[in-house]
Design a protein around this motif. Structure first.
Motif, PDB file in Angstrom:
ATOM      1  N   MET A   1       0.660   4.253  10.036  1.00 22.87           N
ATOM      2  CA  MET A   1       0.007   3.980   8.771  1.00 22.87           C
ATOM      3  C   MET A   1      -0.393   2.501   8.732  1.00 22.87           C
ATOM      4  O   MET A   1       0.383   1.623   9.061  1.00 22.87           O
ATOM      5  CB  MET A   1       0.951   4.318   7.629  1.00 22.87           C
ATOM      6  CG  MET A   1       0.419   3.922   6.275  1.00 22.87           C
ATOM      7  SD  MET A   1       1.374   4.594   4.920  1.00 22.87           S
ATOM      8  CE  MET A   1       2.514   3.263   4.621  1.00 22.87           C
ATOM      9  N   SER A   2      -1.589   2.250   8.302  1.00 21.87           N
ATOM     10  CA  SER A   2      -2.113   0.895   8.197  1.00 21.87           C
ATOM     11  C   SER A   2      -1.655   0.266   6.883  1.00 21.87           C
ATOM     12  O   SER A   2      -1.681   0.895   5.832  1.00 21.87           O
ATOM     13  CB  SER A   2      -3.640   0.949   8.255  1.00 21.87           C
ATOM     14  OG  SER A   2      -4.191  -0.272   7.903  1.00 21.87           O
ATOM     15  N   ARG A   3      -1.238  -0.975   6.957  1.00 18.42           N
ATOM     16  CA  ARG A   3      -0.799  -1.702   5.754  1.00 18.42           C
ATOM     17  C   ARG A   3      -2.002  -2.394   5.119  1.00 18.42           C
ATOM     18  O   ARG A   3      -2.871  -2.901   5.792  1.00 18.42           O
ATOM     19  CB  ARG A   3       0.251  -2.743   6.115  1.00 18.42           C
ATOM     20  CG  ARG A   3       1.561  -2.140   6.547  1.00 18.42           C
ATOM     21  CD  ARG A   3       2.547  -3.277   6.826  1.00 18.42           C
ATOM     22  NE  ARG A   3       3.849  -2.771   7.158  1.00 18.42           N
ATOM     23  CZ  ARG A   3       4.811  -2.556   6.272  1.00 18.42           C
ATOM     24  NH1 ARG A   3       4.628  -2.819   5.016  1.00 18.42           N
ATOM     25  NH2 ARG A   3       5.975  -2.092   6.652  1.00 18.42           N
ATOM     26  N   THR A   4      -1.995  -2.454   3.802  1.00 22.83           N
ATOM     27  CA  THR A   4      -3.019  -3.179   3.063  1.00 22.83           C
ATOM     28  C   THR A   4      -2.679  -4.654   3.105  1.00 22.83           C
ATOM     29  O   THR A   4      -1.558  -5.046   2.803  1.00 22.83           O
ATOM     30  CB  THR A   4      -3.050  -2.702   1.588  1.00 22.83           C
ATOM     31  OG1 THR A   4      -3.299  -1.307   1.573  1.00 22.83           O
ATOM     32  CG2 THR A   4      -4.113  -3.429   0.805  1.00 22.83           C
ATOM     33  N   ARG A   5      -3.651  -5.480   3.492  1.00 23.67           N
ATOM     34  CA  ARG A   5      -3.443  -6.929   3.520  1.00 23.67           C
ATOM     35  C   ARG A   5      -3.746  -7.472   2.130  1.00 23.67           C
ATOM     36  O   ARG A   5      -4.837  -7.307   1.610  1.00 23.67           O
ATOM     37  CB  ARG A   5      -4.302  -7.576   4.596  1.00 23.67           C
ATOM     38  CG  ARG A   5      -3.899  -7.091   5.989  1.00 23.67           C
ATOM     39  CD  ARG A   5      -4.671  -7.765   7.091  1.00 23.67           C
ATOM     40  NE  ARG A   5      -4.303  -9.155   7.279  1.00 23.67           N
ATOM     41  CZ  ARG A   5      -3.223  -9.590   7.918  1.00 23.67           C
ATOM     42  NH1 ARG A   5      -2.368  -8.733   8.418  1.00 23.67           N
ATOM     43  NH2 ARG A   5      -2.978 -10.870   8.059  1.00 23.67           N
ATOM     44  N   THR A   6      -2.744  -8.132   1.538  1.00 27.10           N
ATOM     45  CA  THR A   6      -2.839  -8.624   0.174  1.00 27.10           C
ATOM     46  C   THR A   6      -2.434 -10.087   0.126  1.00 27.10           C
ATOM     47  O   THR A   6      -1.328 -10.427   0.548  1.00 27.10           O
ATOM     48  CB  THR A   6      -1.888  -7.815  -0.745  1.00 27.10           C
ATOM     49  OG1 THR A   6      -2.178  -6.431  -0.601  1.00 27.10           O
ATOM     50  CG2 THR A   6      -2.042  -8.236  -2.188  1.00 27.10           C
ATOM     51  N   PRO A   7      -3.304 -10.984  -0.376  1.00 27.84           N
ATOM     52  CA  PRO A   7      -2.886 -12.383  -0.511  1.00 27.84           C
ATOM     53  C   PRO A   7      -1.683 -12.488  -1.431  1.00 27.84           C
ATOM     54  O   PRO A   7      -1.655 -11.846  -2.485  1.00 27.84           O
ATOM     55  CB  PRO A   7      -4.101 -13.076  -1.132  1.00 27.84           C
ATOM     56  CG  PRO A   7      -5.247 -12.148  -0.918  1.00 27.84           C
ATOM     57  CD  PRO A   7      -4.673 -10.763  -0.843  1.00 27.84           C
ATOM     58  N   VAL A   8      -0.697 -13.286  -1.047  1.00 27.15           N
ATOM     59  CA  VAL A   8       0.487 -13.453  -1.879  1.00 27.15           C
ATOM     60  C   VAL A   8       0.103 -14.069  -3.227  1.00 27.15           C
ATOM     61  O   VAL A   8       0.677 -13.723  -4.248  1.00 27.15           O
ATOM     62  CB  VAL A   8       1.594 -14.243  -1.150  1.00 27.15           C
ATOM     63  CG1 VAL A   8       1.212 -15.675  -0.924  1.00 27.15           C
ATOM     64  CG2 VAL A   8       2.912 -14.121  -1.854  1.00 27.15           C
ATOM     65  N   VAL A   9      -0.894 -14.940  -3.229  1.00 24.57           N
ATOM     66  CA  VAL A   9      -1.462 -15.477  -4.470  1.00 24.57           C
ATOM     67  C   VAL A   9      -2.986 -15.437  -4.321  1.00 24.57           C
ATOM     68  O   VAL A   9      -3.557 -16.237  -3.580  1.00 24.57           O
ATOM     69  CB  VAL A   9      -0.997 -16.926  -4.754  1.00 24.57           C
ATOM     70  CG1 VAL A   9      -1.584 -17.410  -6.068  1.00 24.57           C
ATOM     71  CG2 VAL A   9       0.515 -17.035  -4.772  1.00 24.57           C
ATOM     72  N   PRO A  10      -3.656 -14.519  -4.994  1.00 21.79           N
ATOM     73  CA  PRO A  10      -5.113 -14.425  -4.879  1.00 21.79           C
ATOM     74  C   PRO A  10      -5.800 -15.725  -5.299  1.00 21.79           C
ATOM     75  O   PRO A  10      -5.396 -16.376  -6.251  1.00 21.79           O
ATOM     76  CB  PRO A  10      -5.472 -13.281  -5.845  1.00 21.79           C
ATOM     77  CG  PRO A  10      -4.215 -12.482  -5.976  1.00 21.79           C
ATOM     78  CD  PRO A  10      -3.094 -13.480  -5.866  1.00 21.79           C
ATOM     79  N   GLY A  11      -6.829 -16.092  -4.535  1.00 20.20           N
ATOM     80  CA  GLY A  11      -7.641 -17.256  -4.868  1.00 20.20           C
ATOM     81  C   GLY A  11      -7.167 -18.575  -4.295  1.00 20.20           C
ATOM     82  O   GLY A  11      -7.830 -19.594  -4.463  1.00 20.20           O
ATOM     83  N   TRP A  12      -6.021 -18.590  -3.612  1.00 18.22           N
ATOM     84  CA  TRP A  12      -5.527 -19.843  -3.054  1.00 18.22           C
ATOM     85  C   TRP A  12      -6.077 -20.126  -1.656  1.00 18.22           C
ATOM     86  O   TRP A  12      -5.990 -21.239  -1.170  1.00 18.22           O
ATOM     87  CB  TRP A  12      -4.003 -19.862  -3.014  1.00 18.22           C
ATOM     88  CG  TRP A  12      -3.369 -20.128  -4.340  1.00 18.22           C
ATOM     89  CD1 TRP A  12      -3.914 -19.975  -5.577  1.00 18.22           C
ATOM     90  CD2 TRP A  12      -2.043 -20.605  -4.564  1.00 18.22           C
ATOM     91  NE1 TRP A  12      -3.005 -20.314  -6.554  1.00 18.22           N
ATOM     92  CE2 TRP A  12      -1.847 -20.696  -5.959  1.00 18.22           C
ATOM     93  CE3 TRP A  12      -0.999 -20.936  -3.718  1.00 18.22           C
ATOM     94  CZ2 TRP A  12      -0.667 -21.133  -6.520  1.00 18.22           C
ATOM     95  CZ3 TRP A  12       0.193 -21.363  -4.281  1.00 18.22           C
ATOM     96  CH2 TRP A  12       0.351 -21.460  -5.665  1.00 18.22           C
TER      97      TRP A  12
END
Length: 150
Positions: A1-12
Motif C-alpha cells: 500500500m502506498s502512503r500519502t505524503r503529507t507536509p507536517v506543517v503545510p505551507g512551510w
C-alpha cells in the motif's frame, strides 16, 4: 500500500518532489523583513505596521550556527511510537545570511554531531519526520554540502 505524503506543517516548504526544494517564508513589502515560519496577518518587525506580505523561498544553503544531538523522545504532539526503539537525532541551527535569520531543523538521516562544525555550509533537503496512519509526514532536513568537512 502506498502512503500519502503529507507536509507536517503545510505551507512551510515546497512540495518534496520538486527539484528545487526550499523553505518558504514571508517578506514584508514595507520594511523587507523576512520571517520563517511565514506570517499571514502583519509584519512582526518592531515599529513596522506593514500588512502587505509576500511569500518568498528562503536560501537553499546556509552556515551552521550551532548544533546538538537530541537524545530524548519529544513529548506529544511530536509523532513518536513509544513501542519502537528511540533513535537520537541531530538538531542544526543554520544561519541564512541573505535573510538575516537562523532556522532550526533536524540533520538529514545519518548526519551526526561528529559530521558538523560551526561555520560549515549546509543545504536544505526534503525529509521524513514520521510514518503513521498510512501517511508519510514530510519535513525538511539540513545536510552538509558535498565537499564540506567538519
Amino acid at each position: 500500500m502506498s502512503r500519502t505524503r503529507t507536509p507536517v506543517v503545510p505551507g512551510w516548504f515546497t512540495p518534496d518532489d520538486t527539484t528545487a526544494f526550499r523553505l518558504l517564508g514571508t517578506r514584508c513589502r514595507r520594511c523587507r523583513t523576512v520571517y520563517f515560519p511565514g506570517e499571514d496577518a502583519s509584519c512582526r518587525a518592531p515599529g513596522c505596521a506593514g500588512t502587505a506580505l509576500e511569500e518568498v523561498p528562503l536560501s537553499p544553503r546556509g552556515r551552521v550556527w550551532s548544533y546538538t544531538d537530541g537524545r530524548y523522545r519529544p513529548p506529544a504532539p511530536y509523532p513518536s511510537d513509544p513501542g519502537l526503539p528511540w533513535r537520537p537525532y541531530t538538531l542544526i541551527a543554520v544561519e541564512l545570511a541573505a535573510e538575516g535569520m537562523v532556522v532550526l531543523g533536524q540533520g538529514a538521516p545519518g548526519v551526526t554531531v561528529a559530521d558538523l562544525a560551526v561555520g560549515m555550509e549546509v543545504e536544505v533537503v526534503p525529509g521524513v519526520l514520521a510514518e503513521e496512519d498510512g501517511r508519510t509526514l514530510t519535513t525538511w532536513h539540513w545536510r552538509p554540502v558535498p565537499g564540506e568537512a567538519s
